[in-house]
Scaffold this motif. Structure first.
Motif, PDB file in Angstrom:
ATOM      1  N   ALA A  15       0.816  -0.982  -0.020  1.00 37.87           N
ATOM      2  CA  ALA A  15      -0.050   0.040  -0.038  1.00 37.87           C
ATOM      3  C   ALA A  15       0.946   1.210  -0.144  1.00 37.87           C
ATOM      4  CB  ALA A  15      -0.783  -0.033   1.347  1.00 37.87           C
ATOM      5  N   VAL A  16       1.842   1.406   0.961  1.00 37.13           N
ATOM      6  CA  VAL A  16       2.797   2.419   0.853  1.00 37.13           C
ATOM      7  C   VAL A  16       3.544   2.628  -0.579  1.00 37.13           C
ATOM      8  CG1 VAL A  16       4.856   3.461   1.782  1.00 37.13           C
ATOM      9  CG2 VAL A  16       3.242   2.009   3.284  1.00 37.13           C
ATOM     10  N   SER A  51      11.397   9.849  -5.373  1.00 34.79           N
ATOM     11  CA  SER A  51      10.229  10.275  -5.494  1.00 34.79           C
ATOM     12  C   SER A  51       8.986   9.596  -6.004  1.00 34.79           C
ATOM     13  CB  SER A  51      10.089  11.545  -6.469  1.00 34.79           C
ATOM     14  OG  SER A  51      10.639  11.280  -7.559  1.00 34.79           O
ATOM     15  N   GLU A  52       9.444   8.373  -6.436  1.00 35.08           N
ATOM     16  CA  GLU A  52       8.434   7.399  -6.889  1.00 35.08           C
ATOM     17  C   GLU A  52       8.303   6.271  -5.736  1.00 35.08           C
ATOM     18  OE1 GLU A  52       8.529   6.589 -11.418  1.00 35.08           O
ATOM     19  OE2 GLU A  52      10.472   6.241 -10.675  1.00 35.08           O
ATOM     20  N   GLY A  53       8.776   6.491  -4.768  1.00 36.79           N
ATOM     21  CA  GLY A  53       8.812   5.535  -3.545  1.00 36.79           C
ATOM     22  C   GLY A  53       9.970   4.511  -3.258  1.00 36.79           C
ATOM     23  N   GLY A  54      10.828   4.560  -4.290  1.00 32.73           N
ATOM     24  CA  GLY A  54      12.227   3.866  -4.106  1.00 32.73           C
ATOM     25  C   GLY A  54      11.803   2.497  -4.477  1.00 32.73           C
ATOM     26  N   GLY A  55      12.989   1.678  -4.146  1.00 36.10           N
ATOM     27  CA  GLY A  55      12.708   0.220  -4.494  1.00 36.10           C
ATOM     28  C   GLY A  55      13.296  -0.158  -5.653  1.00 36.10           C
ATOM     29  N   ASP A  56      13.029  -1.523  -6.170  1.00 39.36           N
ATOM     30  CA  ASP A  56      13.469  -2.130  -7.436  1.00 39.36           C
ATOM     31  C   ASP A  56      12.550  -1.862  -8.456  1.00 39.36           C
ATOM     32  OD1 ASP A  56      15.379  -3.091  -5.795  1.00 39.36           O
ATOM     33  OD2 ASP A  56      14.215  -5.000  -5.259  1.00 39.36           O
ATOM     34  N   ALA A  57      13.233  -2.084  -9.734  1.00 36.88           N
ATOM     35  CA  ALA A  57      12.434  -2.041 -10.921  1.00 36.88           C
ATOM     36  C   ALA A  57      11.210  -3.085 -10.671  1.00 36.88           C
ATOM     37  CB  ALA A  57      13.107  -2.608 -12.050  1.00 36.88           C
ATOM     38  N   ALA A 325      -3.150  13.024  11.946  1.00 32.48           N
ATOM     39  CA  ALA A 325      -2.385  12.007  11.369  1.00 32.48           C
ATOM     40  C   ALA A 325      -3.152  10.579  11.916  1.00 32.48           C
ATOM     41  CB  ALA A 325      -0.984  11.796  11.842  1.00 32.48           C
ATOM     42  N   ALA A 326      -3.629  10.437  13.099  1.00 33.26           N
ATOM     43  CA  ALA A 326      -4.491   9.255  13.384  1.00 33.26           C
ATOM     44  C   ALA A 326      -5.882   9.116  12.596  1.00 33.26           C
ATOM     45  CB  ALA A 326      -4.621   9.353  14.995  1.00 33.26           C
ATOM     46  N   THR A 327      -6.474  10.196  12.576  1.00 30.86           N
ATOM     47  CA  THR A 327      -7.597  10.152  11.559  1.00 30.86           C
ATOM     48  C   THR A 327      -7.431   9.702  10.202  1.00 30.86           C
ATOM     49  OG1 THR A 327      -8.578  11.994  12.979  1.00 30.86           O
ATOM     50  CG2 THR A 327      -9.563  11.457  11.069  1.00 30.86           C
ATOM     51  N   ASN A 328      -6.344  10.383   9.882  1.00 31.06           N
ATOM     52  CA  ASN A 328      -5.767   9.906   8.201  1.00 31.06           C
ATOM     53  C   ASN A 328      -5.487   8.533   8.246  1.00 31.06           C
ATOM     54  OD1 ASN A 328      -5.336  11.122   5.559  1.00 31.06           O
ATOM     55  ND2 ASN A 328      -3.204  11.019   5.872  1.00 31.06           N
ATOM     56  N   GLY A 329      -4.457   7.846   9.390  1.00 24.17           N
ATOM     57  CA  GLY A 329      -4.456   6.534   9.111  1.00 24.17           C
ATOM     58  C   GLY A 329      -5.601   5.586   9.272  1.00 24.17           C
ATOM     59  N   ILE A 330      -6.592   6.075  10.220  1.00 27.15           N
ATOM     60  CA  ILE A 330      -7.775   5.342  10.331  1.00 27.15           C
ATOM     61  C   ILE A 330      -8.661   5.446   9.050  1.00 27.15           C
ATOM     62  CG2 ILE A 330      -9.882   5.184  11.601  1.00 27.15           C
ATOM     63  CD1 ILE A 330      -8.552   6.343  14.036  1.00 27.15           C
ATOM     64  N   ALA A 331      -8.702   6.490   8.278  1.00 28.36           N
ATOM     65  CA  ALA A 331      -9.319   6.550   6.891  1.00 28.36           C
ATOM     66  C   ALA A 331      -8.517   5.670   6.043  1.00 28.36           C
ATOM     67  CB  ALA A 331      -9.475   7.948   6.629  1.00 28.36           C
ATOM     68  N   GLN A 332      -7.244   5.654   5.761  1.00 27.71           N
ATOM     69  CA  GLN A 332      -6.584   4.773   5.022  1.00 27.71           C
ATOM     70  C   GLN A 332      -6.932   3.381   5.387  1.00 27.71           C
ATOM     71  OE1 GLN A 332      -4.888   3.810   2.690  1.00 27.71           O
ATOM     72  NE2 GLN A 332      -3.020   3.115   2.901  1.00 27.71           N
ATOM     73  N   SER A 333      -6.961   2.767   6.483  1.00 30.34           N
ATOM     74  CA  SER A 333      -7.391   1.516   6.743  1.00 30.34           C
ATOM     75  C   SER A 333      -8.691   1.077   6.240  1.00 30.34           C
ATOM     76  CB  SER A 333      -7.195   1.143   8.204  1.00 30.34           C
ATOM     77  OG  SER A 333      -8.163   1.719   8.888  1.00 30.34           O
ATOM     78  N   LEU A 361       0.302   4.042   8.244  1.00 24.78           N
ATOM     79  CA  LEU A 361      -1.002   4.168   7.585  1.00 24.78           C
ATOM     80  C   LEU A 361      -1.172   5.327   7.064  1.00 24.78           C
ATOM     81  CD1 LEU A 361      -3.232   1.832   9.642  1.00 24.78           C
ATOM     82  CD2 LEU A 361      -2.922   1.415   7.421  1.00 24.78           C
ATOM     83  N   SER A 362      -0.670   6.710   7.877  1.00 24.36           N
ATOM     84  CA  SER A 362      -1.198   7.830   7.453  1.00 24.36           C
ATOM     85  C   SER A 362      -0.053   8.384   6.418  1.00 24.36           C
ATOM     86  CB  SER A 362      -1.007   8.858   8.555  1.00 24.36           C
ATOM     87  OG  SER A 362      -1.194  10.198   8.396  1.00 24.36           O
ATOM     88  N   ASP A 363       1.137   7.779   6.579  1.00 24.97           N
ATOM     89  CA  ASP A 363       2.061   7.988   5.736  1.00 24.97           C
ATOM     90  C   ASP A 363       1.851   7.390   4.192  1.00 24.97           C
ATOM     91  OD1 ASP A 363       3.914   9.540   7.470  1.00 24.97           O
ATOM     92  OD2 ASP A 363       5.176   7.991   7.800  1.00 24.97           O
ATOM     93  N   SER A 364       1.436   6.304   4.254  1.00 25.64           N
ATOM     94  CA  SER A 364       0.834   5.631   3.146  1.00 25.64           C
ATOM     95  C   SER A 364      -0.172   6.508   2.250  1.00 25.64           C
ATOM     96  CB  SER A 364       0.223   4.201   3.455  1.00 25.64           C
ATOM     97  OG  SER A 364      -0.354   3.861   2.386  1.00 25.64           O
TER      98      SER A 364
END
Length: 514
Positions: A15-16, A51-57, A325-333, A361-364
């Motif tokens: 999700a992130v 800026s795309e989230g990093g990671g592998d191809a 942030a908590a409200t945002n995280g709850i909404a994301q879930s 969750l909020s960061d996501s």
């Protein structure tokens, strides 16, 4: 609050990773280029930038099919089609079946607005693998998103502070600070991306898709739109009804609503999803660790948020978990039933004074990766919404509407009402009250609504089907939970959608899946 795409995820890390984009600028004048005839140079896709989230191809699909990437040139200003161009980033996986049975390209938009199709399609490509039997699977970063002239606003350090702010002010001082912060963010967008901002309307993105159709060599646009992608698809069908091929809208936006009605509908939708979560948790054989009854679950969450408004708790160092942030995280879930277990675990932690999971969750939701780098999903979300919507709300407007929003949701009402200030001080006028999606003469469009959808409430599917016009919108109902239906894995939904896209079989109007 944005409405990013939320397909089914096996793990929170996906999700992130989904919420990602990268940045690119505008090209020069291309007067000599015949844009519909331009060749595309498909190459192996690179690894995502920070800026795309990093990671592998992107990993190959099951069976070994590789992802390929290319860039399509499109006019910066569709009113001046021979002027400066921008690059539209594309990704594809070629059809796997017999070439004689290939229909063409199936173009995906996963929503937002602001979601990067270049990262979303590979992340969930296996979910759509059956459709490769007759289609190249294709997606793209819409203009303003990721590598398609991505909008830039505030930097990572500023965004950390911006998302820590109190977005549900209780007094004059807090209201003034919120409005000032929004204006500062919007001025940063104008300063860093002012050339692009006037050209980010959904109508512009729809014209990009028609150019994409031509460049890909298709007579008609075959399309799968999710969440905001349904609005984009509806606008395309309005502009180019005779060019619509087989199209599916899932997690459907109500095109008849303006921002206020949409936000109010989301308040009701997220409250319904929270109610369903609380009932599910307390109905299981074992004890629900966050409450003994649905009402107690919701009361404890409300109490937590009130306490966080007064005193945040440690989150992800050095940041604290605030009420926002908590409200945002709850909404994301609540975007997916698959995330409910993370909400339960996050609430348990928070009740013990640890805010890490809710902050993750909020960061996501906000497009922040674990290295502290943000994608441009939030900048793009604001920019596209403000280019589309001509409403500009004031703090007094919001205060007058608070009773109605609180009646819709005691938990999310204030949060979504104050979110209507997002275009305060925006540099560009919005286009309209709501999108025009009337598409008389279009081929049938399958419109899939989910009765438990928090972000695009179920009624939106019926409104979209009606607005598309008689004989165009064909409604399918899924009695489920989460945002969208196809990504639930429901066999009935898959059979109906796949049957239309692969074989051209239009489901019976009013089909219900459960």
């Amino acid at each position: 609050m944005p409405n990013p795409p939320r397909p089914r995820a096996a793990a929170l890390a996906i999700a992130v990773a989904l919420l990602s984009a990268s940045l690119a600028g505008c090209g020069g004048s291309e007067d000599s280029v015949d844009l519909p005839s331009q060749p595309l140079s498909w190459k192996d896709c690179p690894a995502p930038a920070e800026s795309e989230g990093g990671g592998d191809a992107p990993s190959p699909l099951p069976g070994g099919a590789e992802w390929q990437c290319a860039t399509m040139k499109a006019p910066l200003d569709w009113d001046d089609p021979k002027g400066s161009t921008i690059g539209i980033a594309l990704i594809r996986a070629k059809a796997s079946g017999n070439k004689d049975r290939r229909i063409g390209s199936l173009i995906f938009n996963f929503g937002g607005p602001g979601g990067s199709g270049v990262t979303s399609l590979p992340a969930f490509g296996a979910d759509y693998a059956r459709l490769r039997a007759r289609y190249d699977l294709v997606s793209f970063d819409p203009r303003g998103v990721g590598r398609s002239a991505g909008v830039e606003c505030e930097d990572d350090e500023q965004l950390d502070e911006y998302f820590q702010q109190d977005s549900t002010p209780d007094d004059t001082a807090e209201r003034t600070k919120l409005v000032d912060n929004i204006k500062s963010f919007n001025r940063a967008c104008e300063k860093r991306s002012g050339k692009t901002l006037p050209h980010l309307r959904t109508t512009d993105a729809a014209r990009d898709m028609d150019l994409m159709r031509q460049v890909l060599g298709d007579d008609r646009l075959h399309y799968f739109g999710i969440s905001y992608g349904t609005e984009l698809g509806g606008v395309y069908a309005h502009l180019f009804p005779k060019k619509v091929g087989r199209a599916v809208f899932d997690g459907v936006v109500d095109p008849t609503q303006g921002p206020e009605q949409s936000s109010l509908g989301q308040a009701e939708g997220f409250q319904l999803a929270l109610d369903n979560y609380a009932k599910d948790c307390t109905s299981k054989a074992g004890d629900c660790p966050v409450g003994d009854s649905p009402q107690e679950v919701k009361e404890k969450i409300a109490k937590l948020l009130d306490e966080l408004d007064e005193k945040p708790i440690p989150g992800i160092f050095p940041r604290d978990l605030t009420q926002t942030a908590a409200t945002n995280g709850i909404a994301q879930s609540l975007y997916s039933q698959d995330f409910w277990e993370y909400l339960t675990e996050g609430l348990q932690q928070a009740y013990d004074g640890d805010g890490k999971i809710l902050m993750l969750l909020s960061d996501s939701m906000n497009g922040r990766n674990e290295d502290g780098k943000y994608s441009n999903i939030q900048a793009a979300n604001v920019s596209i919404n403000c280019a589309d919507d001509n409403s500009r709300y004031t703090a007094k407007d919001v205060e007058a509407k608070l009773p109605e929003f609180r009646a819709a949701s005691s938990l999310f009402g204030d949060y979504l009402a104050w979110g209507m200030l997002g275009c305060t001080g925006w540099a560009v006028d919005g286009a309209a009250d709501h999108p025009d999606v009337g598409a008389t003469g279009s081929a049938p469009i399958l419109v899939v609504g989910n009765t438990g959808d928090p972000a695009t409430p179920f009624e939106g599917a019926r409104k979209m089907a009606g607005a598309l016009g008689d004989g165009v919108g064909v409604e399918l109902t899924y009695k489920g939970q989460g945002h969208g239906a196809y990504d639930s894995g429901n066999a009935c939904v898959h059979s109906a959608v796949d049957g239309y896209l692969l074989d051209g079989t239009v489901p019976k109007e009013g089909t219900v899946c459960s």
